[in-house]
Enzyme design. Structure first.
Site, PDB file in Angstrom:
ATOM      1  N   MET A   1       7.322  33.822   7.346  1.00 53.03           N
ATOM      2  CA  MET A   1       7.402  34.847   6.314  1.00 53.03           C
ATOM      3  C   MET A   1       6.417  35.986   6.631  1.00 53.03           C
ATOM      4  O   MET A   1       5.477  35.822   7.400  1.00 53.03           O
ATOM      5  CB  MET A   1       7.074  34.245   4.950  1.00 53.03           C
ATOM      6  N   CYS A   2       6.618  37.117   5.980  1.00 55.14           N
ATOM      7  CA  CYS A   2       5.789  38.301   6.175  1.00 55.14           C
ATOM      8  C   CYS A   2       4.530  38.218   5.306  1.00 55.14           C
ATOM      9  O   CYS A   2       4.341  37.263   4.557  1.00 55.14           O
ATOM     10  CB  CYS A   2       6.594  39.545   5.823  1.00 55.14           C
ATOM     11  N   GLN A   3       3.684  39.247   5.415  1.00 54.46           N
ATOM     12  CA  GLN A   3       2.519  39.334   4.544  1.00 54.46           C
ATOM     13  C   GLN A   3       2.419  40.739   3.979  1.00 54.46           C
ATOM     14  O   GLN A   3       2.741  41.730   4.645  1.00 54.46           O
ATOM     15  CB  GLN A   3       1.233  38.969   5.299  1.00 54.46           C
ATOM     16  N   ASN A 105       8.192  40.182   1.008  1.00 55.07           N
ATOM     17  CA  ASN A 105       7.908  38.959   1.738  1.00 55.07           C
ATOM     18  C   ASN A 105       8.831  37.881   1.180  1.00 55.07           C
ATOM     19  O   ASN A 105       8.766  37.568  -0.008  1.00 55.07           O
ATOM     20  CB  ASN A 105       6.438  38.544   1.551  1.00 55.07           C
TER      21      ASN A 105
END
Length: 251
Positions: A1-3, A105
């Protein structure tokens, strides 16, 4: 996942300390980075499909003396959409004569809404589709420019429709306020007088905010994971929406 990283302040503020903490995590989130700075009605938007650890654009941003009262930044770990500039967050659109910036996210499964001509995705991410749908539905819901409380009420009605499709942690701003929504991991804090020193959680770097601020300053910071190890970060509850105005949360 992104941040994600968001900042909202009551006066133009330097976000580079927090951005440095975010960029340190780009070894794992290496599929692009972006950052948007609001300046009155304008936006400075910098995006690059390369990691924030090696991107010349990220290095330029670190050296650029930008101060802003609303900032959204993102480091990407791709789940949907190939690694490309058009798939790099944050995304920006215009609505009611103001720029809107969005970063996400998460991972949305089966979210493929019908979008009309004013709001269409350029890239192939679930995130941009969600942003376009939000802008489309906000435009439908209000005949004239709404207030921040009215926008918050409408977003509270719309966001569960998207969140049913998966993980939906987001930051959204029109330069007047910053909205943050979490289904899983998101944290926030407020920095206000008396300011103290803070140390990054992932790097040997600290700053004494007391030496850099005025007693009237107030800054809210939102991040996927706490960026510092000695400040009182508060976790969002699942499904929680908060709006930040003037460096404080109002909901």
């Amino acid at each position: 996942m992104c941040q994600l990283l968001g900042m909202n302040a009551n006066t133009p503020t330097d976000v580079m300390f927090s951005f440095t903490g975010l960029a340190t995590r780009a070894a794992e989130h290496k599929d692009g980075f972006g950052i948007a700075f609001f300046e009155d009605r304008g936006v400075r938007l910098f995006v690059d499909p390369h990691s924030a650890l090696v991107s010349p654009v990220a290095e330029m941003v670190r050296r650029y003396p930008i101060k802003s009262d609303n900032v959204i930044a993102h480091i990407r770990k791709a789940t949907q959409g190939h690694i490309a500039l058009e798939n790099t967050h944050p995304f920006m659109r215009e609505l009611w004569g103001r720029y809107w910036v969005f970063a996400h996210n998460g991972d949305l499964k089966g979210f493929d809404p019908r979008l009309h001509g004013a709001f269409r995705a350029v890239g192939s991410t679930d995130s941009e589709r969600a942003f376009c749908w939000l802008m489309q539905e906000l435009a439908k819901a209000h005949a004239s420019v709404p207030s921040t409380p009215e926008l918050t009420c409408t977003l509270r009605e719309l966001l569960p429709t998207i969140a049913r499709h998966g993980t939906f942690n987001l930051l959204l701003s029109n330069g007047q306020a910053l909205w943050a929504h979490a289904t899983t991991a998101l944290y926030w804090l407020e920095r206000r007088h008396p300011f103290s020193a803070a140390h990054l959680a992932d790097e040997d770097l600290s700053v004494d905010f007391g030496a850099l601020t005025q007693p009237t300053d107030r800054v809210a910071v939102i991040a996927t994971e706490p960026l510092t190890r000695d400040e009182p970060w508060t976790a969002f509850a699942p499904g929680e929406l908060r709006v930040f105005v003037g460096g404080r949360t109002t909901d």
